[in-house]
Design an enzyme around this catalytic site. Structure first.
Site, PDB file in Angstrom:
ATOM      1  N   LYS A 113       0.828  -1.205   0.000  1.00  0.00           N
ATOM      2  CA  LYS A 113       0.000   0.000   0.000  1.00  0.00           C
ATOM      3  C   LYS A 113       0.871   1.268   0.000  1.00  0.00           C
ATOM      4  O   LYS A 113       0.442   2.320  -0.445  1.00  0.00           O
ATOM      5  CB  LYS A 113      -0.922   0.019   1.213  1.00  0.00           C
TER       6      LYS A 113
HETATM    7  C1  LIG Z   1      -4.207  -4.587  -0.204  1.00  0.00           C
HETATM    8  C2  LIG Z   1      -3.357  -5.799  -0.271  1.00  0.00           C
HETATM    9  C3  LIG Z   1      -3.542  -6.785  -1.270  1.00  0.00           C
HETATM   10  C4  LIG Z   1      -4.651  -6.707  -2.302  1.00  0.00           C
HETATM   11  O1  LIG Z   1      -4.428  -5.717  -3.265  1.00  0.00           O
HETATM   12  P1  LIG Z   1      -5.634  -5.190  -4.188  1.00  0.00           P
HETATM   13  O2  LIG Z   1      -5.090  -4.016  -4.906  1.00  0.00           O
HETATM   14  O3  LIG Z   1      -6.733  -4.804  -3.221  1.00  0.00           O
HETATM   15  O4  LIG Z   1      -6.041  -6.299  -5.081  1.00  0.00           O
HETATM   16  C5  LIG Z   1      -2.681  -7.865  -1.288  1.00  0.00           C
HETATM   17  N1  LIG Z   1      -1.698  -8.006  -0.360  1.00  0.00           N
HETATM   18  C6  LIG Z   1      -1.501  -7.088   0.620  1.00  0.00           C
HETATM   19  C7  LIG Z   1      -0.426  -7.317   1.613  1.00  0.00           C
HETATM   20  C8  LIG Z   1      -2.313  -5.957   0.702  1.00  0.00           C
HETATM   21  O5  LIG Z   1      -2.112  -5.061   1.687  1.00  0.00           O
END
Ligand SMILES: *Cc1c(COP(=O)(O)O)cnc(C)c1O
Length: 500
Positions: A113
């Site tokens: 993120k």
């Molecule tokens: C948010 C997240 C995901 C999923 O990503 P999307 O863009 O929502 O598909 C996968 N792994 C981690 C560690 C995340 O924080």
């Protein structure tokens, strides 16, 4: 370049407006009116460029109302040596001759993120200025874990912004809670909500739709904004690392320039993998996207049958950031796949609201299947995959990344396709230390251990250093102990902003 809404193409806005408003007024998502091309001649220069230079080259195609200098300012503020524990920002790790991990977790909160939330505040403040708004921007977030901390880190001390995060008292891990209540910065606030994630989210949504309250804020010089993953300003930075991974494979002589590769992505809201799709549409040579889900396999079913059906049991898994039943960013793929048919997309989304399900046409399903492979895996398989990869390669994956590796293996077993594959590695294993340790050493290995003993134990087993931002939590002062009932969120925000 103009942006249009997925549910009404007659709504057209600039990039700055799309980023400032987040969502179109009738509920659609903003997408670029045409997808810009990066010609191969330009792509040839990427292997020699730094991550930040690659980012400016990609982003300038989309943010045409920003100057290159402005984009470079945003990029350099986000992806800096102070914020990331590696110079290369998003390094590619070679596992074997077919599999590579694109490590997206070297930022301040140890999860992917950060790749978007480190830059979003800078894009947002510049967008607000371009729209001639003078209000201070107030970001409200309800979080189930990773997003709240990443948003706090991204917005902390960014001029012209304040951020307040609500987390469910029961429903985030101990480490995630510690990360949030020790947050530093002169414009941040954090509170625990009595209840679960839904209670926190419902409370925040209520504030966003409270017109009287928004007027009060406006009178005090504040404008509400959200940092959630449907904002174009969160999606567009993610396109960069697909180009960057490809450039690194060329640079390291793993592929010839022009070769197609696969990407495997652990998927929840469909934001990450969609960014890869846009990279391909811009000219990146891609063979297949492998869409990996945990037991919440609504996307697996959709890609394999054409039916999206959220009416199903919600599973709490060891890859919690993918525990999602409505993948909001899928709407952008549908818009593109249907040949930008806004009526069709609006119809699907209305059906999803009404019945919790919709079905795409056979032709659209085939288009999706020609590019996306999808499968899912259980918690038990996830843990087995973590153990197997560690045993064979001495590399430790987090639980989300392991879902993608497992689904990759399923894909190869089914298709025999040995195209070189980049797996998006979305979190540091230390962030999900307990589940990873159990996978590697069994249940007994975690018994009686607090968070910091778990970090130490995982460091020993994995032979990896504990990320500095996580070990620092041990001695950081706890700055927030606000707890509120789910009906009190507005009062908490008012106190934070000192408005009456
Ligand atoms: C948010 C997240 C995901 C999923 O990503 P999307 O863009 O929502 O598909 C996968 N792994 C981690 C560690 C995340 O924080």
């Amino acid at each position: 370049m103009q942006y249009q809404s997925t549910r009404d193409k007659s709504i057209n806005v600039s990039a700055a407006e799309a980023i400032k408003t987040g969502l179109s007024k009738e509920g659609g998502l903003f997408v670029p009116k045409e997808i810009p091309q990066i010609p191969l001649s330009q792509l040839r220069a990427f292997p020699k460029m730094s991550y930040n230079e690659r980012a400016v080259a990609v982003l300038s195609n989309f943010l045409t109302d920003f100057s290159d200098e402005e984009i470079a300012e945003c990029v350099n503020a986000a992806y800096s040596k102070e914020k990331f524990e590696t110079d290369t920002i998003a390094p590619v790790y070679k596992l074997n001759d077919t599999h590579y991990f694109l490590e997206l977790w070297h930022g301040p909160t140890c999860a992917f993120k950060d790749m978007a939330l480190q830059i979003l505040p800078h894009l947002l403040t510049k967008s607000i200025a371009k729209c001639n708004s003078t209000e201070e921007c107030v970001i409200l977030v309800a979080t189930s874990g990773d997003t709240g901390k990443a948003a706090l880190e991204g917005f902390k001390d960014v001029r012209g912004t304040r951020i307040f995060v609500f987390y469910p008292e029961k429903g985030v891990s101990e480490i995630q809670k510690l990360q949030m209540i020790t947050q530093e910065g002169n414009n941040v606030g954090v509170a625990a909500v009595e209840g679960n994630f839904d209670d926190a989210q419902t409370g925040v949504k209520k504030i966003f739709t409270d017109e009287d309250y928004k007027s009060l804020l406006k009178a005090n010089g504040f404008a509400l904004s959200s940092a959630n993953s449907i904002n174009w300003g969160r999606l567009v930075p993610q396109i960069v690392y697909y180009f960057s991974a490809y450039a690194d494979l060329v640079k390291n002589k793993e592929i010839e320039f022009g070769d197609k590769i696969n990407f495997a992505v652990p998927t929840g809201n469909f934001g990450n993998i969609l960014a890869g799709y846009y990279a391909m549409k811009m000219g990146l040579p891609v063979n297949k996207f492998i869409c990996a889900s945990n037991e919440n396999n609504v996307l697996t079913e959709f890609i394999n049958t054409g039916v999206y059906d959220r009416n199903r049991k919600f599973h709490t898994t060891i890859s919690p950031s993918m525990d999602i039943l409505v993948s909001s960013n899928l709407e952008r793929l549908l818009f593109d796949i249907t040949g930008t048919d806004d009526n069709k997309v609006a119809g699907y989304m209305a059906a999803l609201m009404r019945d919790g399900k919709y079905e795409v046409s056979a032709a659209d399903k085939e288009k999706i299947q020609s590019l996306f492979y999808a499968a899912s895996c259980s918690d038990e398989e996830t843990q087995k995959t973590i153990a197997a990869v560690h045993k064979q390669y001495a590399y430790v994956m987090d639980t989300h990344t392991a879902v993608a590796k497992n689904v990759c293996d399923q894909y190869i077993a089914e298709t025999g396709d040995m195209t070189k594959t980049v797996i998006a590695s979305t979190a540091s294993p230390f962030k999900f230390n307990q589940s990873v340790l159990i996978a590697l050493e069994g249940l007994a290995s975690v018994a009686g251990k607090d968070e910091f003993a778990l970090l130490d134990a995982l460091s020993e087993t994995s032979d990896m250093p504990i990320p500095a931002s996580l070990s620092a939590l041990k001695t950081k002062p706890k700055l927030f102990n606000i707890k509120c009932e789910k009906t009190q969120l507005k009062q908490v925000v008012s106190e934070f902003l000192q408005v009456e």
